[in-house]
Design an enzyme around this catalytic site. Structure first.
Site, PDB file in Angstrom:
ATOM      1  N   HIS A  95      34.814 -39.502  39.282  1.00 22.13           N
ATOM      2  CA  HIS A  95      33.632 -40.283  39.670  1.00 22.13           C
ATOM      3  C   HIS A  95      32.612 -40.335  38.524  1.00 22.13           C
ATOM      4  CE1 HIS A  95      30.560 -41.438  42.901  1.00 22.13           C
ATOM      5  NE2 HIS A  95      29.792 -41.107  41.881  1.00 22.13           N
ATOM      6  N   GLU A  96      32.366 -39.181  37.892  1.00 16.96           N
ATOM      7  CA  GLU A  96      31.356 -39.136  36.810  1.00 16.96           C
ATOM      8  C   GLU A  96      31.849 -39.875  35.567  1.00 16.96           C
ATOM      9  OE1 GLU A  96      28.597 -38.354  37.871  1.00 16.96           O
ATOM     10  OE2 GLU A  96      29.282 -37.256  39.617  1.00 16.96           O
ATOM     11  N   HIS A 142      31.269 -43.436  35.932  1.00 11.63           N
ATOM     12  CA  HIS A 142      29.872 -43.798  35.640  1.00 11.63           C
ATOM     13  C   HIS A 142      29.655 -44.028  34.144  1.00 11.63           C
ATOM     14  CE1 HIS A 142      27.446 -43.573  39.274  1.00 11.63           C
ATOM     15  NE2 HIS A 142      27.903 -42.374  39.596  1.00 11.63           N
ATOM     16  N   CYS A 164      27.250 -41.412  46.403  1.00 10.51           N
ATOM     17  CA  CYS A 164      26.735 -41.474  45.042  1.00 10.51           C
ATOM     18  C   CYS A 164      25.217 -41.391  45.096  1.00 10.51           C
ATOM     19  CB  CYS A 164      27.164 -42.792  44.396  1.00 10.51           C
ATOM     20  SG  CYS A 164      26.605 -42.977  42.691  1.00 10.51           S
ATOM     21  N   LEU A 165      24.636 -40.568  44.218  1.00  5.74           N
ATOM     22  CA  LEU A 165      23.170 -40.438  44.198  1.00  5.74           C
ATOM     23  C   LEU A 165      22.500 -41.771  43.871  1.00  5.74           C
ATOM     24  CD1 LEU A 165      22.755 -36.986  42.386  1.00  5.74           C
ATOM     25  CD2 LEU A 165      22.533 -37.470  44.830  1.00  5.74           C
ATOM     26  N   GLY A 207      27.144 -33.843  41.109  1.00  4.70           N
ATOM     27  CA  GLY A 207      27.451 -34.423  39.800  1.00  4.70           C
ATOM     28  C   GLY A 207      26.439 -35.509  39.483  1.00  4.70           C
ATOM     29  N   GLN A 245      22.850 -42.805  35.316  1.00  5.90           N
ATOM     30  CA  GLN A 245      22.108 -42.673  36.568  1.00  5.90           C
ATOM     31  C   GLN A 245      20.655 -42.270  36.343  1.00  5.90           C
ATOM     32  OE1 GLN A 245      25.396 -40.101  38.431  1.00  5.90           O
ATOM     33  NE2 GLN A 245      24.592 -41.235  40.176  1.00  5.90           N
TER      34      GLN A 245
HETATM   35 ZN    ZN Z   1      27.773 -41.502  41.403  1.00  6.42          ZN
END
Ligand code: ZN
Length: 183
Positions: free
Chosen positions: A130-131, A134, A88-89, A46, A51
């Site tokens: 989670h997304e 963000h 998380c990326l 995701g 991000q």
């Molecule tokens: Zn994340």
């Protein structure tokens, strides 16, 4: 399509509120394509617009369901509680157990401009929450208790030196089907 740089913890854009997307344009479709390509290259499941330094309210997801985008998503139902590990990326190599709703219903617009509802549990349900976090400037670290958050931040202090400009360069993935559970 092109690969985008991923903003890591410390970049102010990760804490910003995103803006509603009034309509699906070619630019939005291109952004979604670039985000998907970046997500696969970074071996994520995701990725949300902040991000990659953008404030359109859009995220892309592929939890073994095939890729799809959620534009202007809203959580319309949240039921039950379940704990699970998240990464998380934007916070590479840091993981933590996060309590999320066990079942969610999300209402969003797709890239075809049509609205849809999606019911999800397990990993997809977690990924959606989670997304959507963000898209409102929230990170999984915010859900950890004080002690676990502090431990995670201490680990991150050591890693952040690798990203002096708070940007993570993504290189093309050689094996796109090998995924880690980073969101
Ligand atoms: Zn994340």
């Amino acid at each position: 399509m092109s690969l985008l740089d991923i903003h890591v913890l410390g970049s102010p854009v990760l804490r910003k509120e995103t803006e509603l997307v009034p309509k699906i344009t070619d630019e939005i479709r291109r952004l979604a394509d670039d985000m998907l390509e970046t997500m696969y290259a970074a071996k994520g499941i995701g990725l949300a617009a902040p991000q990659v330094g953008r404030l359109e309210r859009i995220a892309v997801i592929d939890v073994e369901t095939g890729p799809f985008a959620i534009v202007n998503p809203e959580l319309v139902t949240l039921e039950g509680k379940v704990k699970g590990e998240e990464g998380c990326l934007s916070i590479p190599e840091i993981y933590g157990d996060v309590e999320r709703a066990a079942r969610v219903v999300v209402r969003a617009m797709g890239l075809d401009g049509k609205s849809f509802e999606l019911e999800a549990t397990e990993l997809l349900g977690r990924c959606l929450q989670h997304e959507i976090d963000h898209l409102h400037g929230r990170l999984f670290l915010d859900h950890l208790g004080a002690f676990r958050r502090k431990t995670a931040m201490q680990k991150w202090e050591k890693r952040r030196k690798e990203y002096p400009t708070y940007l993570r360069k993504v290189t093309p993935a050689e094996i796109a089907d090998h995924k880690e559970d980073a969101l």
